[in-house]
Design a protein around this motif. Sequence first.
Motif, mmCIF file in Angstrom:
data_model
loop_
_atom_site.group_PDB
_atom_site.id
_atom_site.type_symbol
_atom_site.label_atom_id
_atom_site.label_comp_id
_atom_site.label_asym_id
_atom_site.label_seq_id
_atom_site.Cartn_x
_atom_site.Cartn_y
_atom_site.Cartn_z
ATOM 1 N N ILE A 1 51.733 38.859 37.504
ATOM 2 C CA ILE A 1 50.681 38.881 36.495
ATOM 3 C C ILE A 1 51.132 38.004 35.332
ATOM 4 N N LYS A 2 50.286 37.066 34.928
ATOM 5 C CA LYS A 2 50.673 36.152 33.866
ATOM 6 C C LYS A 2 50.881 36.914 32.552
ATOM 7 N N PHE B 1 40.074 32.910 44.729
ATOM 8 C CA PHE B 1 40.695 34.147 45.201
ATOM 9 C C PHE B 1 41.044 35.055 44.021
ATOM 10 N N ARG B 2 41.569 34.475 42.961
ATOM 11 C CA ARG B 2 41.922 35.273 41.787
ATOM 12 C C ARG B 2 40.676 35.839 41.112
ATOM 13 N N ARG B 3 39.600 35.064 41.087
ATOM 14 C CA ARG B 3 38.367 35.560 40.466
ATOM 15 C C ARG B 3 37.808 36.743 41.250
ATOM 16 N N LEU B 4 37.839 36.631 42.565
ATOM 17 C CA LEU B 4 37.355 37.747 43.391
ATOM 18 C C LEU B 4 38.262 38.966 43.218
ATOM 19 N N ALA B 5 39.578 38.733 43.162
ATOM 20 C CA ALA B 5 40.516 39.841 42.981
ATOM 21 C C ALA B 5 40.337 40.503 41.622
ATOM 22 N N ARG B 6 39.914 39.717 40.653
ATOM 23 C CA ARG B 6 39.733 40.251 39.303
ATOM 24 C C ARG B 6 38.487 41.120 39.196
ATOM 25 N N ILE B 7 37.401 40.711 39.841
ATOM 26 C CA ILE B 7 36.114 41.358 39.639
ATOM 27 C C ILE B 7 35.776 42.367 40.730
ATOM 28 N N VAL B 8 35.965 41.993 41.983
ATOM 29 C CA VAL B 8 35.355 42.732 43.085
ATOM 30 C C VAL B 8 35.905 44.145 43.289
ATOM 31 N N LEU C 1 45.368 42.120 41.587
ATOM 32 C CA LEU C 1 45.790 41.027 40.720
ATOM 33 C C LEU C 1 47.208 40.573 41.057
ATOM 34 N N LYS C 2 48.071 41.516 41.365
ATOM 35 C CA LYS C 2 49.442 41.179 41.740
ATOM 36 C C LYS C 2 49.463 40.372 43.035
ATOM 37 N N ARG C 3 48.637 40.796 43.996
ATOM 38 C CA ARG C 3 48.578 40.059 45.266
ATOM 39 C C ARG C 3 48.057 38.642 45.040
#
Length: 552
Positions: A209-210, A277-284, A542-544
């Motif tokens: 995670i940044k 991929f990060r956007r989907l992981a963030r929202i979905v 998010l970590k993934r």
Amino acid sequence: MQVNVSPTRKIVALVLALLAFAGSERFIDYDILSRVDRVELLLTGEGPADIRIYFQRPPASRTFDAGRLVQNSTVLDENERVLTKLDDRLAVLFKIEFETGGRALLLREIMVHSHYAASFRLQGQALRDYFESGNSRTRIEVTKEGLKVHATEGASAIVSSRKIEVQNPYLRFGIPGVVGVLVFFLVQGLNAGRIPSLAQLDPVDDAGIKPHTLELDGLRGLAALSVVADHSWGIFSGSGLVGVWIFFALSGYLLAIPFVRGPELIFDGPRLQNYFFRRLARIVPMYYTIIFIYFLASGSVQWALPHFLFLQGDGHFWTIPQEMFFYLLLPFIMVGMALLLRLRFALALLVLAGLALWLLWYTSAIPIKMNSRPNVRPLMLGWFLVGIFVSYVLNNEGSANVINRYRDKVEKTLGWIASLVLAAVFVTGSATILSGWLGYSVFPAFEQRPWFGIAAGFLVFSAVYARNSIYGAILRNRPLRSFGIIGYSAYLVHPLLIDVLRRLSSFYLGVDATGFPLFLAATLVTWLVASFTYNLIEYPFLKRAGDRQTAG
């Protein structure tokens, strides 16, 4: 290796475990075992009868009103069974009225059925133990067959003299026992530094995670709190939209940073894949979870499916399709900016600023509309572009070098101005406050979109540029930043929690929860629940996604 646990930690764990046990036991007793599926009466009489059953659950009130009434009409003869469905409503006290035209009747038996325990049966003397005359014109007497009910005139009535509660000791004490044991061992092994939503309060990189920008976390926390205040604290009704504008501007600012610092990344296929991929992981994950919960409550596939597909956003969900649409548009915007940058940076910045301002002023002119209830909303692209503009000003090497020359001279003054703007937008964004001042109804944050959009961009800019000021100090407040880290989960779950708090307050305390007490309770409960959902649902995805980007 055996880990030594201090005696103090053990005592704290034991106290919390006992509290968890007691709270769980009370909850199951009050809210599970007090739910009645149906009430069955065995009656003997003659002719037609109207039977009205009122139900109640103290301690809120012992008043039986029409809001808690189930009515049946029947023709009585020998051993007539009357079944009244309550559909798992909370009921331990009853008032039963019999409209028989002055005729007496015999109540032989009452059975209270529950989904959670064996049925509760009252016969003979037990009926007299649990019921008494409900009004002055009703006379009751106990016979071998049951309870004989007479009325001198009008309707006869009997009312509960004590609570009728079904019993299930395995459910009532077994589950709280398990909860208590789990809490005891969890508290003994608790390490707050390993909880993601708390660990990220420190500006260090952790597990993919940044690092969080402290001031932006605080600004996000303020935005999330404003939405909670909008839905719970009447005086700030309407100001939640200010928080939404800040969310949109923050999203544009943060998502643009990698492409501002490296314009060529927009033409890198693997990097674009990681972006999506990060956007989907963030929202979905979290969004699908809460939509599924709402679906379980409503059972409507017609409602759930378009929400799962981001084609509709009812209520506070209206912002999510907006976000997803913007995520799809961002690469195209970045391609356009990359091409303009090859001509001249100032030209690219001027075009972006002009487009952002035009969209803020003429949002309704955009042909794309987002389906939601209670009304259809236009695409709120202007706020995202304002955030992207701020990102280019602060993160482009050329512009950053120019504005940083004056940073020491203007930072503290800018911080004071930003603090005043922050207070002003939330006060003037309140439809309740401004309508009271002006004398007519307004919804300022929506009716004056351009100015609130510019203010949102200014607040994001100042959070980064004026860190060493009073404004930065306000935003670095740890509780505020903690709420900001879990802001997305808090945004999704808070309306449901506010509704639960209102219902519990009305039911158990007999008061309508409003104002600051409701806001405070909603904030605390939302923080607890959202911390749990962030750690359990958001963070693992998010970590993934972070691990995938690192590997890429």
